[in-house]
Structure formats: C-alpha cells, structure tokens
Motif scaffolding. Sequence first.
Motif, PDB file in Angstrom:
ATOM      1  N   PHE A   1      51.252  83.354  34.053  1.00 29.07           N
ATOM      2  CA  PHE A   1      51.540  84.506  33.294  1.00 29.07           C
ATOM      3  C   PHE A   1      50.508  84.725  32.244  1.00 29.07           C
ATOM      4  CE2 PHE A   1      55.460  82.777  35.397  1.00 29.07           C
ATOM      5  CZ  PHE A   1      56.155  83.987  35.823  1.00 29.07           C
ATOM      6  N   ALA A   2      50.170  85.994  31.997  1.00 31.68           N
ATOM      7  CA  ALA A   2      49.158  86.120  30.883  1.00 31.68           C
ATOM      8  C   ALA A   2      49.403  87.372  30.265  1.00 31.68           C
ATOM      9  CB  ALA A   2      47.804  86.240  31.839  1.00 31.68           C
ATOM     10  N   LYS A   3      48.739  87.430  29.171  1.00 33.38           N
ATOM     11  CA  LYS A   3      48.875  88.744  28.144  1.00 33.38           C
ATOM     12  C   LYS A   3      47.600  88.870  27.473  1.00 33.38           C
ATOM     13  CE  LYS A   3      50.924  86.504  24.060  1.00 33.38           C
ATOM     14  NZ  LYS A   3      52.115  86.680  23.057  1.00 33.38           N
ATOM     15  N   GLY A   4      47.284  90.077  26.908  1.00 31.63           N
ATOM     16  CA  GLY A   4      46.255  90.392  25.832  1.00 31.63           C
ATOM     17  C   GLY A   4      45.622  91.527  26.344  1.00 31.63           C
ATOM     18  N   LYS A   5      44.664  91.933  25.499  1.00 34.90           N
ATOM     19  CA  LYS A   5      44.072  93.226  25.392  1.00 34.90           C
ATOM     20  C   LYS A   5      43.379  93.453  26.783  1.00 34.90           C
ATOM     21  CE  LYS A   5      40.116  95.622  23.357  1.00 34.90           C
ATOM     22  NZ  LYS A   5      38.920  95.406  22.229  1.00 34.90           N
ATOM     23  N   ASP A   6      42.705  92.460  27.312  1.00 37.86           N
ATOM     24  CA  ASP A   6      41.850  92.805  28.852  1.00 37.86           C
ATOM     25  C   ASP A   6      42.968  92.489  29.810  1.00 37.86           C
ATOM     26  OD1 ASP A   6      39.299  93.150  27.602  1.00 37.86           O
ATOM     27  OD2 ASP A   6      39.618  91.096  26.816  1.00 37.86           O
ATOM     28  N   ILE A   7      44.263  92.187  29.635  1.00 40.80           N
ATOM     29  CA  ILE A   7      45.054  91.798  30.903  1.00 40.80           C
ATOM     30  C   ILE A   7      46.036  92.987  31.071  1.00 40.80           C
ATOM     31  CG2 ILE A   7      46.425  90.076  31.875  1.00 40.80           C
ATOM     32  CD1 ILE A   7      43.372  89.202  31.625  1.00 40.80           C
ATOM     33  N   ASN A   8      46.680  93.178  29.780  1.00 43.59           N
ATOM     34  CA  ASN A   8      47.690  94.119  30.013  1.00 43.59           C
ATOM     35  C   ASN A   8      47.636  95.142  28.775  1.00 43.59           C
ATOM     36  OD1 ASN A   8      49.950  95.739  30.408  1.00 43.59           O
ATOM     37  ND2 ASN A   8      51.477  93.866  30.015  1.00 43.59           N
ATOM     38  N   PRO A   9      46.484  95.911  28.709  1.00 46.51           N
ATOM     39  CA  PRO A   9      46.151  96.646  27.485  1.00 46.51           C
ATOM     40  C   PRO A   9      47.247  97.785  27.174  1.00 46.51           C
ATOM     41  CG  PRO A   9      45.279  97.851  29.546  1.00 46.51           C
ATOM     42  CD  PRO A   9      45.833  96.322  29.892  1.00 46.51           C
TER      43      PRO A   9
ATOM     44  N   ASN B   1      50.401  96.806  27.011  1.00 45.81           N
ATOM     45  CA  ASN B   1      51.531  96.184  26.091  1.00 45.81           C
ATOM     46  C   ASN B   1      50.846  94.527  25.885  1.00 45.81           C
ATOM     47  OD1 ASN B   1      53.722  94.660  24.700  1.00 45.81           O
ATOM     48  ND2 ASN B   1      55.220  95.332  26.236  1.00 45.81           N
ATOM     49  N   THR B   2      49.905  94.468  25.026  1.00 51.14           N
ATOM     50  CA  THR B   2      49.257  93.262  24.705  1.00 51.14           C
ATOM     51  C   THR B   2      50.190  92.067  24.416  1.00 51.14           C
ATOM     52  OG1 THR B   2      48.831  93.722  22.489  1.00 51.14           O
ATOM     53  CG2 THR B   2      47.123  94.572  23.954  1.00 51.14           C
ATOM     54  N   ASN B   3      51.416  92.236  23.893  1.00 52.74           N
ATOM     55  CA  ASN B   3      52.268  91.021  23.675  1.00 52.74           C
ATOM     56  C   ASN B   3      53.184  90.604  24.975  1.00 52.74           C
ATOM     57  OD1 ASN B   3      51.399  90.536  21.183  1.00 52.74           O
ATOM     58  ND2 ASN B   3      52.412  92.262  20.482  1.00 52.74           N
ATOM     59  N   GLU B   4      53.072  91.239  25.902  1.00 50.47           N
ATOM     60  CA  GLU B   4      54.090  90.953  27.176  1.00 50.47           C
ATOM     61  C   GLU B   4      53.316  90.086  28.101  1.00 50.47           C
ATOM     62  OE1 GLU B   4      56.621  93.224  30.776  1.00 50.47           O
ATOM     63  OE2 GLU B   4      55.212  94.417  29.308  1.00 50.47           O
ATOM     64  N   PHE B   5      53.806  89.093  28.691  1.00 48.94           N
ATOM     65  CA  PHE B   5      53.362  88.258  29.760  1.00 48.94           C
ATOM     66  C   PHE B   5      53.682  88.855  31.103  1.00 48.94           C
ATOM     67  CE2 PHE B   5      53.279  84.676  26.353  1.00 48.94           C
ATOM     68  CZ  PHE B   5      52.051  84.363  26.843  1.00 48.94           C
ATOM     69  N   ILE B   6      52.658  88.920  31.814  1.00 49.78           N
ATOM     70  CA  ILE B   6      52.955  89.406  33.277  1.00 49.78           C
ATOM     71  C   ILE B   6      52.242  88.173  34.321  1.00 49.78           C
ATOM     72  CG2 ILE B   6      52.842  91.995  32.581  1.00 49.78           C
ATOM     73  CD1 ILE B   6      49.878  91.935  33.616  1.00 49.78           C
ATOM     74  N   ASN B   7      53.083  88.456  35.339  1.00 48.60           N
ATOM     75  CA  ASN B   7      52.717  87.494  36.419  1.00 48.60           C
ATOM     76  C   ASN B   7      51.436  87.987  37.078  1.00 48.60           C
ATOM     77  OD1 ASN B   7      52.373  85.907  38.735  1.00 48.60           O
ATOM     78  ND2 ASN B   7      54.674  85.788  39.019  1.00 48.60           N
ATOM     79  N   ILE B   8      50.245  87.415  36.931  1.00 46.63           N
ATOM     80  CA  ILE B   8      49.102  88.062  37.425  1.00 46.63           C
ATOM     81  C   ILE B   8      48.753  87.351  38.658  1.00 46.63           C
ATOM     82  CG2 ILE B   8      47.956  88.673  35.167  1.00 46.63           C
ATOM     83  CD1 ILE B   8      46.576  85.951  35.316  1.00 46.63           C
TER      84      ILE B   8
END
Length: 594
Positions: free
Chosen positions: A104-112, A114-121
């Motif tokens: 699970f990851a989050k951040g500007k370059d992963i989920n622009p 919603n940068t605070n939401e963890f998603i299952n990459i």
Amino acid sequence: MNDCLFFGRNQFPILLKNEPYKIAKPIQFKFENENENENEKQIKQISSGNFATIFLFENGKAIEYLNENYSNQNTEKIQIEENIQKVTVGYQNEAILTKEGNVFAKGKDINPNNTNEFINISSLIEDKNDRIIEDIVSGFGSIYLLTSNQNAYGIGSNEYSQLGFDSETLGKTEKPILMMKNVSKIFSGNTSFHVFLLNSNQELFGFGDNRFGQLGLVYTTEEEKIQKLTQIQNIPKGKIIDIKCGLFHSIMLIENENENQNENPKRKIYSCGYSKYNGLGKDEDTYEFTEIKSSLFENDNIIIDFYVGSNHTLILTSNSKMIGFGHNYWGQLGTGNTEDQLIPIQIELPKLRFNENISNYHISCGFQKSFIYYSPLSFSNLEEDLIKLFRRKEFCDISFKTENGEIIEAHKLILKYRLNQNQNEIEKLQEIISKKSIKESNQIFEMIYSNNSNINPKLYFEIKEIINSNEKIEETMKRIYLNENENEKDFIIERKEKQYKFPKLILIMRSELYRGMFLSVTNDKSNKVTDYSELSNKSFQIFEYWIYSNQIKDDIQITQEIINEIQIGIDYFQLNQTNPNLFDLLINKFNNQN
C-alpha cells in the motif's frame, strides 16, 4: 521504554516537540502518546523521508509523523488491516509491505488525486501471478517492488529515468512497470534518483541519474541519465551485501571470505559519486566504487549495519563503534557539533542497553536526520521463507485460487507429501471435494498447501484426518524428496545478511510442526480454531528459536503461562515425538529457574 535515539533535523516533520530544530547529540526519542499500545511495543524498523517518518513495531502496527503543514495532526496511526512487515519512506512518497505480500502506498507521485490515501499498488501489476511482493525500496519520487517471482517493478517518477525508461517518453507512471527479471535485491535511497538491481549471479545493473557518477559509471555530460538497464562493470571483488544510495553518491558493502575458515568474513566499504558534501568518506570525486580506507575499520572490526542519508553516512561496527562522515549542518552525524566530516571519524556512542550486543542495534537515516534503535535479534519466520521458496514459478507445477481471489502457485511434491502419497486418502479427498462448492474446494486446497486453517471449522475437521500425520514425515521425505537429488540436501536462507544452512529434511519436518502449532492452535481443545497471534509473543519466539537451534535461549525466563500455551499446541498436534522434545526442555529450564 523504547530504545531509540534521535539526532539531526527536527522539522518536516517535527519529531520531538519542545526541542530545537538542530539536535547535534543523540537524545532519547519519546513518542507523543506513550500510553498507546503501539508505542509500548518494540521498534522493528524506522524509515524517514523529508515530509514523513514511519515507526514500525514488532506487533505489525505502525505510526507516522507527518509534516504539520500537510496534516491536521502530527502523529497518525496507519490504518491498514493487514499485518505490516516493512515500511519505506521516500522524499514525498510512502509504502508499506504487509505479511500477505501486498503493498500500500501514497504520495504525490503515486496517487496525485489524494496524496494522503494509501492504495494497493501491488494489485495494479498487470500479471496477476506476479502480485505477491517480497520487498519494497524507496527512491526520491519512486517506489520499487520485488516480487516472489524475483521480478523488479517501479512506480512513480521517472524524471531521471530511474524506472529504466526514456524519461522524455515516460515521465511518470501510476501503475508498476516491469524493470528487470531475475532480481535478488533492489538498492536505492529516499533522496536518490538512481537505482541498482542485483541478480542471482551477483551481477549488478543500474539506471537513473548519473550526472555525478553515483551509478559507478563514468559520465560524459552533466545531463547524463542512464535510460536503460546497464550492467555496472569494475565493481569490487566479493559478495555484495548491501548498497545504500544518497542524493549524489552511493555506498557499497562487500564481504570477502577469509583464507582462515575459522575467522569471520572480511567486510569492506566502498563509495562512488560526488564529494562536494563529503559524502564519499574521501576528498575526491570517483566514478567507480573505490574503497573507503580508515584505521577505524582495521583489527577485525566488522561492519554490522550502515545507512546513508541524503549526504551523510553512519556505520555500526562489531566493537561497538559508531563511525560517520559527510554533511552535518543539522547535526545528523551525532558528533555534538554541526561541522561536516570529510573522512570517517569515530562518534561517541551513548550508553545503550545493559550488556546488549551491538548487533541488536540498527541505524536509519532520513533526509538530514538519523536514528539508532534497538531491535531484538530474531530468526526469520521459517514458514514464510519456505512459502516464498515454493511459490517461485520455476518450482511450481499446480495452481489454485484462494477465497480472496489470490492465485497460489503450489508444488505437487508438497501436496503429495501432505497426503502421504496414499491413494486411498487422495480418493477420499476427491470424494469430499466433489460434493463441495468451488469456494469450499479452493479452501481445502489452500489448507493442504499452506495450512491456512481460517476456514469453516466443520470443513476443517472434515478433512483434517486425511492430512498426513507427523509419524511418517521422515520416511516420506527421504523417499520422495531427498533421493531426487542427493547433491542438493540443504536450504540456504539469508537473514540479516547472514547465511543459515539447514538440511532440507529437518527444515521441512520442523516447518510442518511450526505451521501446525502456531496456525491452528486451540485454546480449549475443542473445535474452535484460533490464530497464532493470540499466543503470547514470548511463546512464539521460544518456538521459533527452537525450530532453528533445537535449543531454548539461555536468557529467556520460562513462566507457567508459557508452558501451558506451548503444551496446548504439543498435545493438540501430537508433537511429543519431536527430538529433542521441546516440552521437556521447557520443563527442565522452568525447574532450574525455580
């Protein structure tokens, strides 16, 4: 009390309130909410970037400190239901690896969006059979994934071709893309725009930013990027133990066997890249990995652990020394001042735990900050090591789908072994399965292969009698496993950069006892199946240590509660025939202590 020391930049995020922004001498780290259960657990790992720092605890929970400019509160629990195994924080991205192999990851370059939401990459990997992740590593704006099939993927920024593709064609990706196959390790750093990949033959490859020679490749222009997979030549002789990457440089740890086999292997440390911020441990730029020479590494002083921040390096050695060099404007070297250090110097190490070996301590460096923390020396989870081995595609010859949709690549050998090659038992199983739904059938196969007993208790006990008993393990394994290849009788498992060699027969026998005892123990000897996490952590560690060593640790205190817990598992799964008998060892130690 948590055994953690902190020094360096105390902002973005603020880790210790009411303390200065520069902390030049290591001080005790205290959590904001000491009464919360997660904070009372032992620290397992720390990962720190510029805008966040994550503390992972032995109980599989984690908390993160966030830059207060980006969050309503400074401290947050990471709300992931699965047990967390590893965390990694880049400059502006975060990722967590769970015990189930999900990331699970989050951040500007992963989920622009919603940068605070963890998603299952990991679920975004196109090949559904390649979604079980073994390791994660952060770069500046990228996250790297190593799958159980030994494939390396990257996600996030590709501004400097750090994902192995032309940056003009692909500037960023929000789905993991395959970078290289047959990868054993991935190396990068939380402020790095470059990455190294090591294959099973100890061949090193890399791509990304090489303007300062940080990939160990001679550059021709200041804008040079290595945009495709390139083998790194002229690396030092020996086994590559680890590589840590900074912003403009890289540090490599190499191990060479001593001629005298009774002596420990010799470890040397090398660097390459840009020396402007003194990050190389020497006063010269170098575009190939060259040794960092210092009298501090002599006299059999073995490097136990090391870590690299953006421009500083800290090293722990076997004679309880801490050695550091590099940028020190924020006090991140822990010297008590803010002067940069060109060459390695010894840093006064604060008094740590009484009589604890230095190998129980670890270093973590973030963006201009550093941590030293205590983590108990533990053996690997034997079950996980074996499952990872048998899940590798080249060893698997059958597959099935679990209840949650996961495809498990199984090994016929293990299935045959668990059914004891008994045709009558196989026929009984086929008869039961023919009357079950697809969901129940897959649950049965999952249990046979992985001993996952989190299924309907009635179904579990319906097929339990068919599963191979422990009485014929040795005979069965000698017949169908060891005799297939007499020249390969050992498993080699690497843990904490050390190799453990175990006979396959013993390892598989013990893994069965391990799974049986801790994955399906019952508290009341009834049909209620409970999870091993309900056992006390100490009982779990005792059994885990015993699996590896046939011993009980000298320094462990045996209580009646521990004896009762382990006795339940021994009685329920009829483990009394094991040799040596764990319960006898426990009783003897308990009697001696009392």
